[in-house]
Motif scaffolding. Structure first.
Motif, mmCIF file in Angstrom:
data_model
loop_
_atom_site.group_PDB
_atom_site.id
_atom_site.type_symbol
_atom_site.label_atom_id
_atom_site.label_comp_id
_atom_site.label_asym_id
_atom_site.label_seq_id
_atom_site.Cartn_x
_atom_site.Cartn_y
_atom_site.Cartn_z
ATOM 1 N N LEU A 180 70.233 22.620 -5.796
ATOM 2 C CA LEU A 180 69.427 21.981 -6.631
ATOM 3 C C LEU A 180 67.977 22.026 -6.216
ATOM 4 O O LEU A 180 67.188 22.329 -7.060
ATOM 5 C CB LEU A 180 69.804 20.841 -7.143
ATOM 6 C CG LEU A 180 71.245 20.670 -7.913
ATOM 7 C CD1 LEU A 180 71.698 19.132 -8.155
ATOM 8 C CD2 LEU A 180 71.121 21.832 -9.218
ATOM 9 N N SER A 239 67.145 25.406 -6.192
ATOM 10 C CA SER A 239 66.795 26.015 -7.831
ATOM 11 C C SER A 239 65.491 25.146 -8.281
ATOM 12 O O SER A 239 64.722 25.976 -9.111
ATOM 13 C CB SER A 239 67.848 25.362 -8.759
ATOM 14 O OG SER A 239 67.556 25.744 -10.059
ATOM 15 N N GLU A 240 64.979 24.160 -7.938
ATOM 16 C CA GLU A 240 63.725 23.469 -8.509
ATOM 17 C C GLU A 240 62.713 24.456 -7.765
ATOM 18 O O GLU A 240 61.738 24.674 -8.658
ATOM 19 C CB GLU A 240 63.872 22.064 -7.826
ATOM 20 C CG GLU A 240 64.596 21.103 -8.254
ATOM 21 C CD GLU A 240 64.407 19.561 -7.775
ATOM 22 O OE1 GLU A 240 64.977 18.750 -8.243
ATOM 23 O OE2 GLU A 240 63.771 19.646 -6.748
ATOM 24 N N SER A 266 62.394 27.670 -9.984
ATOM 25 C CA SER A 266 62.637 27.629 -11.594
ATOM 26 C C SER A 266 61.107 27.545 -12.145
ATOM 27 O O SER A 266 60.239 26.829 -11.453
ATOM 28 C CB SER A 266 63.325 26.335 -12.045
ATOM 29 O OG SER A 266 64.697 26.558 -11.523
ATOM 30 N N LYS A 281 65.798 18.887 -10.962
ATOM 31 C CA LYS A 281 66.972 19.086 -10.964
ATOM 32 C C LYS A 281 68.074 18.001 -10.199
ATOM 33 O O LYS A 281 68.967 17.637 -10.678
ATOM 34 C CB LYS A 281 67.320 20.420 -10.841
ATOM 35 C CG LYS A 281 66.850 21.643 -11.770
ATOM 36 C CD LYS A 281 67.478 22.865 -11.307
ATOM 37 C CE LYS A 281 66.896 24.080 -12.311
ATOM 38 N NZ LYS A 281 67.517 23.996 -13.791
ATOM 39 N N ARG A 282 67.364 17.680 -9.161
ATOM 40 C CA ARG A 282 68.198 16.786 -8.175
ATOM 41 C C ARG A 282 68.667 15.406 -8.755
ATOM 42 O O ARG A 282 69.464 14.816 -8.265
ATOM 43 C CB ARG A 282 67.360 16.863 -6.912
ATOM 44 C CG ARG A 282 67.537 18.055 -6.077
ATOM 45 C CD ARG A 282 66.721 17.548 -4.923
ATOM 46 N NE ARG A 282 65.315 17.631 -5.116
ATOM 47 C CZ ARG A 282 64.367 17.462 -4.008
ATOM 48 N NH1 ARG A 282 64.805 16.889 -3.100
ATOM 49 N NH2 ARG A 282 62.998 17.434 -4.534
ATOM 50 N N LEU A 316 70.584 15.267 -11.014
ATOM 51 C CA LEU A 316 71.836 15.368 -11.152
ATOM 52 C C LEU A 316 72.818 14.855 -10.200
ATOM 53 O O LEU A 316 73.866 14.517 -10.318
ATOM 54 C CB LEU A 316 72.117 17.002 -11.602
ATOM 55 C CG LEU A 316 71.623 17.314 -12.922
ATOM 56 C CD1 LEU A 316 71.937 18.977 -12.979
ATOM 57 C CD2 LEU A 316 72.468 16.980 -13.835
ATOM 58 N N ILE A 352 62.855 17.523 -16.415
ATOM 59 C CA ILE A 352 64.221 17.553 -15.966
ATOM 60 C C ILE A 352 64.697 18.851 -16.788
ATOM 61 O O ILE A 352 64.997 18.676 -17.913
ATOM 62 C CB ILE A 352 64.919 16.499 -16.333
ATOM 63 C CG1 ILE A 352 64.637 15.300 -15.616
ATOM 64 C CG2 ILE A 352 66.372 16.725 -15.838
ATOM 65 C CD1 ILE A 352 64.995 13.727 -15.911
ATOM 66 N N LYS A 353 64.978 19.850 -16.113
ATOM 67 C CA LYS A 353 65.448 21.324 -16.860
ATOM 68 C C LYS A 353 66.792 21.614 -16.435
ATOM 69 O O LYS A 353 67.033 21.711 -15.406
ATOM 70 C CB LYS A 353 64.459 22.307 -16.340
ATOM 71 C CG LYS A 353 64.664 23.624 -17.063
ATOM 72 C CD LYS A 353 63.715 24.584 -16.702
ATOM 73 C CE LYS A 353 63.943 26.135 -17.560
ATOM 74 N NZ LYS A 353 63.049 27.158 -16.904
ATOM 75 N N ILE A 354 67.540 21.274 -17.555
ATOM 76 C CA ILE A 354 69.082 21.589 -17.170
ATOM 77 C C ILE A 354 69.480 22.870 -17.990
ATOM 78 O O ILE A 354 69.444 22.741 -19.167
ATOM 79 C CB ILE A 354 69.878 20.309 -17.821
ATOM 80 C CG1 ILE A 354 69.408 19.019 -17.073
ATOM 81 C CG2 ILE A 354 71.373 20.505 -17.762
ATOM 82 C CD1 ILE A 354 69.876 17.944 -17.671
ATOM 83 N N ASN A 375 75.598 26.932 -8.420
ATOM 84 C CA ASN A 375 74.335 26.081 -9.073
ATOM 85 C C ASN A 375 73.329 27.124 -9.786
ATOM 86 O O ASN A 375 72.108 26.958 -9.946
ATOM 87 C CB ASN A 375 73.617 25.247 -8.142
ATOM 88 C CG ASN A 375 74.608 24.082 -7.748
ATOM 89 O OD1 ASN A 375 75.190 24.300 -6.753
ATOM 90 N ND2 ASN A 375 74.581 23.005 -8.311
ATOM 91 N N ASP A 397 73.289 24.541 -14.462
ATOM 92 C CA ASP A 397 73.438 22.897 -13.853
ATOM 93 C C ASP A 397 74.573 22.232 -14.496
ATOM 94 O O ASP A 397 75.179 21.096 -13.925
ATOM 95 C CB ASP A 397 72.087 22.269 -14.344
ATOM 96 C CG ASP A 397 70.885 23.127 -13.582
ATOM 97 O OD1 ASP A 397 71.010 23.407 -12.479
ATOM 98 O OD2 ASP A 397 69.833 23.373 -14.618
#
Length: 835
Positions: free
Chosen positions: A472, A475-476, A479, A490-491, A493, A610-612, A669, A672
């Motif tokens: 994650l 991914s952050e 992104s 994202k973390r 989560l 917070i991008k899900i 991942n 998400d």
């Protein structure tokens, strides 16, 4: 009208193994008043073939469910509140004769439960009148295993519980072939340590077999590497993939040496958000180098053997003998023998074979003329893409047995191909169909009908999250924010309180009404159709242990008892909605505070989001997922209003992920969160199904390590503790060392299939509770369907009974025959009122 939301009648299902001899045949036993009683249904598509050696589509069962039979079958028990397994084509229970074959078929002294004789009824016939003997079964299996045919269903003879001795070797004889997945075995033998591989001619081998990867086949791991490369998910290790591709044959197989093995491991590490296998190993240990074995196969040269060496033969005309690779007994033997071993009509089958141009083809089961069945109904009409009809097979053995007296009133089963649901409903209301599967848009009109029947499936649908911190974080970093200048988060989560808040924000009743009106709110991992004691037919959710899991998970254990909010556990469970918006808001605030402390969210800036990314299984046309994304996005956006997360939640819908490999996008991942996902099957083995929740190769939340989660089970008054995965291994039959809580004492527990049922149930419930408490797999909905029953049909039981349903055509009765029904519909003006 009353709502007929019929309860699933599984309080105590009694299994009776009624496998006694039937003696000689009797006079015709079916209802025959010289009138026609046709059961009429409509389907989306007609089958293109129903050869039980080759079929790949479920629509083939439209024919085979009626035109074929099995050695043993499910039937109602005497009380009609459960099931029993009874003789079908067999005339007696399977007889263990292992001791008679010592020294043959790999049977050693002291072996048991590996060789069985099955006595057949002597009056078995195909629907053309030809006799069926034990030799018919043997010749059918020989055709099934024909190496030239490469029949799709051939592996059913050597996979699953009922593995026939030498079946795979015969099928693959004389070829270099690919057999089991390297990590197919369980427990200590699941993965092979790298230092156990031998190097032969420069390539890895294990016990004389090559270790082979197929870049086009993901094995147990899921999607193949070629798919990830095509989707540009393999970037840092693109050269490694190209090296594998260059080494692959035309089918994609790559014999692995040390270098190629490590390159493949680096690729898998990247798909988990790591630069390479070494970095992945720092997070998960040796598994970083073993995970590849979930998609690797054993390759070997199979020796040519004669069919006489296969453990499937006829002792005489009425006695079939099967030899198994591994012992099998009890319920699971009888259950596995609810099969016809792919019986075909050999003369018709062989007449349909062709080797034109050196290519094997077979047209068996593609028309009325190319098929001969052996079940209660025979295929008499088939018009491709339009309709088909099956009528009573006068030669079927059951029609001459007193056990079936008064049954099979249905004279024929008729199918029409109708692709539009609205047209099917119109036909049903005009009396042209006897059943109609309700759609979501129909529920407002028919959910309260006396003719609406609800049937629960064996699946639970979840919101699934894979809280992999390193992936994650990666991914952050890669992104793009929805709002320019924002930091992508994202973390969060990984924070359990955030996942709990997502759960408590969802009103499951509203979710069901909007997306799947026939479903029901889910409150745990398993639903009501999961059977924990198949010998006695006991549903898991009816047990005290399973009920306690639910009230513990939802925090209600202290609210039950005399003078408290709930008088009984059942009352408490009935009251659970899963919806607590106030509690969710508190948890969102707590999650924010933790995220700031962990450095996931900048403490001195408001420029973050917070991008899900919510995954979209399927092809992109599913209303369930499209509408579900809109619903959940709205629900969670509104849930954070008034909290520290208000205005910071952003949701994005992924591209379609396909219908088979979507779980892998969560595992690595790429997305998400998934919703509307779960597992199906294993209704009779919840102990084995638990592997899907705690073993990395199956987990949706594959980054979550259940070897690091303690699980306590009380055994004989002692609290025993070990990790959740080890408890699963104990259920699988391994000796597991566990500690006695509060002391240094260590005891060994083996809770395999022969262990005390209470011990197995206690362990199962404990693991379920631990999995639920992680909030990675959030239960939302139970799988269910709803249908309208035609007015003239009477079901045998109003309640749905596992294994037998509501009776099927074996037990359906009719208030009117076809002619009387047509006259009745006309009297009603041509349209019936089912509301």
């Amino acid at each position: 009208m009353s709502i007929k939301k019929l309860s699933i009648y599984l309080l105590v299902l009694t299994l009776v193994l009624s496998l006694v001899g039937c003696g000689d045949k009797h006079d015709k036993s079916y209802v025959d008043d010289k009138a026609d009683y046709t059961y009429r249904v409509a389907v989306n598509s007609m089958p293109t073939g129903w050869n039980n050696h080759t079929y790949t589509s479920n629509d083939a069962t439209y024919v085979m469910n009626y035109s074929e039979d099995a050695l043993y079958v499910f039937d109602y028990n005497d009380a009609k509140d459960g099931y029993k397994i009874v003789n079908g084509m067999a005339n007696a229970a399977p007889k263990d004769v292992t001791s008679s074959y010592i020294g043959k078929y790999g049977i050693e002294e002291g072996a048991e439960h590996r060789v069985y004789e099955i006595e057949l009824k002597t009056w078995l016939k195909y629907d053309n009148g030809d006799p069926i003997t034990a030799h018919s079964f043997v010749e059918s299996v020989k055709l099934l295993l024909n190496p030239l045919a490469a029949n799709h269903r051939a592996d059913g003879m050597y996979t699953g519980n009922l593995k026939i001795y030498n079946a795979e070797n015969y099928l693959k004889g004389g070829t270099y072939g690919y057999g089991a997945i390297v990590s197919e075995e369980y427990l200590d033998e699941e993965y092979i340590p790298l230092d156990s591989f031998e190097v032969v001619d420069g390539y890895y081998q294990y016990e004389g077999k090559d270790i082979v990867l197929n870049i086009n086949d993901g094995g147990n791991w899921g999607s193949p590497l070629s798919r990830y490369y095509g989707a540009k998910r393999i970037v840092k290790n693109a050269d490694a993939y190209l090296a594998l591709e260059a080494a692959a044959d035309e089918a994609g197989y790559v014999k692995l040496n040390e270098e190629l093995y490590m390159l493949a491991s680096d690729i898998i590490a990247e798909l988990h958000g790591h630069d390479n296998a070494e970095a992945y190993a720092a997070a998960v240990g040796d598994y970083a180098y073993q995970e590849l074995q979930e998609m690797a196969f054993f390759g070997q040269n199979y020796p040519v053997i004669d069919f006489s060496e296969v453990g499937f033969f006829a002792k005489n005309d009425k006695t079939l003998v099967i030899v198994l690779n591994k012992p099998l007994t009890g319920f699971y033997l009888n259950y596995a023998l609810c099969t016809n071993f792919h019986l075909v009509h050999v003369p018709t089958y062989t007449a349909c074979e062709s080797m034109e141009g050196g290519v094997y083809t077979n047209s068996y089961g593609t028309s009325v003329d190319t098929y001969v069945g052996h079940g209660p109904y025979a295929l008499t009409t088939f018009i491709d893409g339009s309709e088909m009809k099956l009528t009573r097979n006068p030669y079927w053995h059951g029609y001459y047995e007193k056990e079936h007296a008064g049954e099979y009133m249905t004279t024929a089963v008729s199918y029409k191909q109708v692709s539009e649901a609205a047209t099917r409903l119109e036909m049903f209301l005009k009396g042209e169909l006897d059943s109609y599967g309700l759609q979501a848009e129909d529920m407002a009109d028919y959910q309260g009908s006396d003719f609406t029947y609800y049937t629960e499936g064996d699946s639970t649908w979840f919101i699934a999250i894979n809280p992999n911190e390193s992936a994650l974080a990666n991914s952050e970093a890669n992104s793009s924010p929805t709002t320019p200048g924002n930091v992508v988060v994202k973390r969060i989560l990984c924070i359990k309180e955030f996942r709990m808040a997502l759960s408590f924000s969802v009103d499951r009743a509203a979710y069901s009404l909007a997306l799947d009106p026939t479903g029901a709110p889910a409150k745990a991992l398993y639903g009501n159709m999961i059977i924990s004691d198949p010998e006695n037919g006991v549903a898991y959710r009816t047990t005290d242990q399973a009920k306690q899991v639910i009230v513990d998970f939802w925090g209600m254990a202290n609210d039950i008892g005399e003078g408290k909010e709930y008088a009984t556990v059942d009352d408490a469970i009935d009251a659970i909605t899963g919806y607590d918006l106030a509690g969710a808001k508190e948890l969102f605030n707590t999650a924010y505070d933790i995220a700031v402390a962990e450095g996931y969210i900048p403490a001195d800036s408001d420029k973050w989001e917070i991008k899900i990314i919510i995954g979209q299984p399927g092809s992109g046309s599913s209303k369930y997922y499209i509408n579900g994304f809109t619903l959940l996005s709205q629900v969670w956006t509104e849930a954070v209003v008034g909290t520290k997360l208000e205005g910071h939640l952003v949701f994005e819908f992924s591209q379609p992920l396909g219908s088979s490999g979507f779980a892998n996008y969560l595992k690595n991942n790429t997305v998400d969160l998934l919703f509307g996902v779960g597992w199906t099957g294993s209704a009779l083995d919840p102990y084995g199904l638990m592997e899907a929740y705690v073993a990395p190769r199956y987990q949706y939340d594959s980054s979550f390590d259940y070897t690091k989660v303690d699980c306590v089970v009380n055994v004989d008054g002692k609290d025993l503790v070990t990790d959740a995965l080890s408890w699963y291994y104990a259920l699988s039959g391994e000796d597991v060392e566990v500690k006695v809580v509060g002391s240094d004492e260590v005891v060994v527990v083996n809770a395999g299939t022969s262990a005390d049922p209470k011990l197995r149930l206690d362990i199962l419930a404990a693991i379920e509770g631990v999995v639920l408490q992680q909030y990675n797999m959030i239960p939302v909905l139970l799988d269910a369907s709803a249908s309208l029953k035609g007015m003239r049909i009477k079901y045998y039981t109003e309640e749905y009974i596992f294994g037998v349903g509501r009776g099927g055509v074996q037990y359906y009765t009719y208030a009117m025959n076809d002619a009387e029904w047509a006259a009745y519909v006309a009297e009603q003006g041509g349209t019936l009122d089912y509301k």
